[in-house]
Design an enzyme around this catalytic site. Structure first.
Site, PDB file in Angstrom:
ATOM      1  N   ASP A  98     -83.272  16.552-116.329  1.00  0.00           N
ATOM      2  CA  ASP A  98     -84.240  15.498-116.604  1.00  0.00           C
ATOM      3  C   ASP A  98     -83.389  14.264-116.900  1.00  0.00           C
ATOM      4  O   ASP A  98     -82.565  14.286-117.823  1.00  0.00           O
ATOM      5  CB  ASP A  98     -85.098  15.904-117.810  1.00  0.00           C
ATOM      6  CG  ASP A  98     -86.157  14.856-118.093  1.00  0.00           C
ATOM      7  OD1 ASP A  98     -85.878  13.651-117.898  1.00  0.00           O
ATOM      8  OD2 ASP A  98     -87.271  15.245-118.491  1.00  0.00           O
ATOM      9  N   PHE A  99     -83.563  13.210-116.144  1.00  0.00           N
ATOM     10  CA  PHE A  99     -82.629  12.080-116.203  1.00  0.00           C
ATOM     11  C   PHE A  99     -82.629  11.365-117.551  1.00  0.00           C
ATOM     12  O   PHE A  99     -81.703  10.623-117.863  1.00  0.00           O
ATOM     13  CB  PHE A  99     -82.948  11.072-115.091  1.00  0.00           C
ATOM     14  CG  PHE A  99     -82.912  11.682-113.717  1.00  0.00           C
ATOM     15  CD1 PHE A  99     -82.024  12.703-113.423  1.00  0.00           C
ATOM     16  CD2 PHE A  99     -83.774  11.246-112.720  1.00  0.00           C
ATOM     17  CE1 PHE A  99     -81.987  13.277-112.159  1.00  0.00           C
ATOM     18  CE2 PHE A  99     -83.745  11.818-111.458  1.00  0.00           C
ATOM     19  CZ  PHE A  99     -82.856  12.837-111.182  1.00  0.00           C
ATOM     20  N   HIS A 145     -88.066  -7.865 -97.768  1.00  0.00           N
ATOM     21  CA  HIS A 145     -87.564  -7.913 -96.393  1.00  0.00           C
ATOM     22  C   HIS A 145     -87.807  -9.270 -95.713  1.00  0.00           C
ATOM     23  O   HIS A 145     -86.902  -9.841 -95.120  1.00  0.00           O
ATOM     24  CB  HIS A 145     -88.204  -6.812 -95.545  1.00  0.00           C
ATOM     25  CG  HIS A 145     -88.109  -5.442 -96.151  1.00  0.00           C
ATOM     26  ND1 HIS A 145     -86.993  -5.006 -96.832  1.00  0.00           N
ATOM     27  CD2 HIS A 145     -88.984  -4.402 -96.189  1.00  0.00           C
ATOM     28  CE1 HIS A 145     -87.195  -3.756 -97.246  1.00  0.00           C
ATOM     29  NE2 HIS A 145     -88.384  -3.380 -96.879  1.00  0.00           N
TER      30      HIS A 145
HETATM   31  C1  BG6 Z   1     -90.153  -0.222 -96.833  1.00  0.00           C
HETATM   32  C2  BG6 Z   1     -91.595  -0.357 -97.233  1.00  0.00           C
HETATM   33  O1  BG6 Z   1     -89.340  -0.977 -97.680  1.00  0.00           O
HETATM   34  O2  BG6 Z   1     -89.977  -0.665 -95.489  1.00  0.00           O
HETATM   35  C3  BG6 Z   1     -92.482   0.426 -96.289  1.00  0.00           C
HETATM   36  O3  BG6 Z   1     -91.778   0.134 -98.559  1.00  0.00           O
HETATM   37  C4  BG6 Z   1     -92.218   0.038 -94.854  1.00  0.00           C
HETATM   38  O4  BG6 Z   1     -93.855   0.219 -96.596  1.00  0.00           O
HETATM   39  C5  BG6 Z   1     -90.721   0.093 -94.537  1.00  0.00           C
HETATM   40  O5  BG6 Z   1     -92.933   0.926 -94.025  1.00  0.00           O
HETATM   41  C6  BG6 Z   1     -90.442  -0.488 -93.164  1.00  0.00           C
HETATM   42  O6  BG6 Z   1     -89.102  -0.252 -92.822  1.00  0.00           O
HETATM   43  P1  BG6 Z   1     -88.623  -0.195 -91.303  1.00  0.00           P
HETATM   44  O7  BG6 Z   1     -87.154  -0.043 -91.402  1.00  0.00           O
HETATM   45  O8  BG6 Z   1     -89.324   0.977 -90.687  1.00  0.00           O
HETATM   46  O9  BG6 Z   1     -89.056  -1.487 -90.673  1.00  0.00           O
END
Ligand code: BG6
Length: 489
Positions: A92-93, A237
């Site tokens: 358990d961390f 992203h």
């Molecule tokens: C993740 C998200 O960070 O990136 C996901 O939590 C998403 O919801 C995914 O599906 C998309 O990653 P990729 O590399 O498939 O474009």
């Protein structure tokens, strides 16, 4: 033989039986081993709470490897070598006593890599335990997203980690930064003077960034519904992609030079007031529809869904960067689940020539575009104007591509998964593909104002049918500026 050497480490994977570990992290480590990029003495500690026979869990990991590594990349000798590196420890961390076996396993370690594939709420507790064992000086910690769900909570996580680890020891993952094509943005921009001299408001009219997915929220509803597409995709992203496109040239390739430039972009993002929201941002939520030949349910009909959720599965927005380079150049960002195609692409639209000499009816055609395809079919294409061929064509214009498809140009080169690159860079101690604390915080700050605006207005997402490019309002968003999303069918 690989041209780089990678030091030996003890790779401690917290959250070793989770989806991320099984689908991405073991396969990535295996691929590094296959490529000769895991030091022969590197050990992998698989750490999870599940009690029972370690052999059973090691079996699960082996099964996952066989499932997620493509069959043509299975190599029995490498599999056996890789499996011999693995050791399963139940713990358990947050319980000090549970770290005894871990302490034994790391006693002689020179370098520990602690990968947190766990909820961020336990990051601080794990760090405290690593420090108590005297490992703070020899450990690099890797933090998975999401790091918090707003500025305040992300600060709390970062501060909890910072009590024990310096920023130079912290590797925050945004897996988009590990994608080959995303790294290529740096090469494209800063190794080609052709583009860099044009990269500003004198020559570029607008930029589009689309990250569309076909998948829905199957099986992840509980997590996703608390986040939504803004927090799940834009905050990390898409803003990272925007930064790589918009940043000034760094003075060198060091982590801090690059990250300093990205932070300047995030700081220059214009805020969007609640009054501007309806014109500048569109939220959507998918309803049932058809993808390919398959009928798929809506977001509110997925398993375990709360039928009244107002969480968005799609966001389109116009971002403006208030600086010398980008003043007057909108960046249109769009991302959603259950869209028509899986497609991540950046389109740079160049301005028309200053003086037009061709037939007036062809004027709408005139536009150079640089299309950077991140996935799938990775490549770069520059749309240029040429003359149509043939005696009867006169000076009729045609737009055609100068094309670089990575798979055609480098047919034998395998495109590594983002996690392979990222894990390799952690092992090499190179932070430039990881996100610094201030980057995350500025990105949250910008997203928080959008959430606050939605809350203030009681905004609800607009429905869009699964298998489409999102709500009509997202088309209007860009059409209001006299433009359209590139390539939508
Ligand atoms: C993740 C998200 O960070 O990136 C996901 O939590 C998403 O919801 C995914 O599906 C998309 O990653 P990729 O590399 O498939 O474009």
């Amino acid at each position: 033989m690989p041209s780089i050497t990678v030091d030996c480490c003890t790779f401690a994977l917290f959250g070793a039986l989770g989806d991320l570990a099984l689908r991405k992290l073991y396969p990535a480590l295996y691929q590094l081993d296959r490529a000769g990029l895991l030091n022969s003495d590197t050990q992998i500690l698989a750490l999870a709470r599940d009690a029972g026979e370690p052999q059973h869990y090691l079996g699960l990991i082996s099964d996952a490897l066989r499932q997620y590594v493509p069959a043509n990349e299975h190599d029995d000798a490498v599999m056996a070598r890789f499996e011999a590196r693995l050791r399963y420890l139940r713990m358990d961390f947050l319980v000090e006593d549970d770290y005894r076996a871990f302490a034994d396993a790391t006693r002689d370690a020179r370098q520990v890599i602690a990968y947190f594939a766990t909820p961020a709420a336990v990051y601080g507790g794990i760090c405290a335990n690593l420090a108590r064992l005297g490992l703070a000086d020899i450990t690099r910690v890797v933090l998975e997203k999401p790091i918090g769900h707003d500025l305040q909570s992300s600060r709390a996580v970062n501060e909890a980690v910072a009590q024990y680890f310096a920023e130079t020891q912290v590797y925050r993952i945004d897996h988009y930064l590990g994608k080959e094509t995303v790294q290529n943005l740096i090469a494209l921009r800063f190794a080609n003077s052709l583009f860099e001299t044009q990269w500003n408001q004198n020559h570029i009219s607008h930029v589009e960034i689309t990250v569309a997915e076909k998948v829905g929220i199957e099986g992840r509803w509980g997590y996703f519904d608390k986040a939504g597409q803004l927090r799940d995709m834009i905050q990390n992203h898409l803003l990272q992609l925007l930064c790589l496109i918009a940043m000034d040239p760094p003075s060198d390739l060091s982590a801090d030079s690059i990250r300093d430039e990205k932070v300047k972009v995030l700081k220059a993002l214009e805020s969007i007031s609640p009054e501007q929201l309806s014109q500048r941002v569109v939220r959507g939520q998918y309803i049932g529809g058809t993808l390919g030949n398959k009928t798929v349910p809506g977001y509110l009909e997925e398993d375990n869904a709360n039928a009244h959720s107002n969480t968005e599965t799609f966001v389109a927005l116009r971002a403006d960067i208030r600086n010398w380079r980008w003043s007057g150049v909108p960046f249109y960002l769009r991302t959603g689940k259950r869209m028509q195609e899986k497609l991540s692409q950046i389109v740079i639209h160049f301005k028309e020539p200053p003086h037009y000499i061709f037939a007036p009816e062809q004027r709408a055609l005139i536009s150079n575009r640089l299309i950077i395809r991140l996935q799938p079919d990775e490549g770069i294409s520059l749309q240029v104007m040429t003359k149509d061929q043939g005696l009867d064509k006169g000076m009729q214009l045609r737009s055609g591509p100068l094309q670089l498809s990575f798979s055609d140009t480098y047919p034998s080169a395998r495109i590594p998964d983002a996690y392979e690159r990222l894990l390799l860079e952690v092992m090499r101690g190179n932070q430039n593909l990881f996100v610094r604390k201030d980057e995350i915080e500025h990105a949250w700050q910008w997203c928080d104002q959008l959430v606050a605006g939605w809350n203030k207005l009681g905004d609800t997402p607009k429905p869009y049918a699964a298998g489409t490019w999102g709500p009509m309002a997202s088309i209007n968003l860009i059409a209001r500026d006299g433009r359209s999303w590139y390539g939508d069918l």
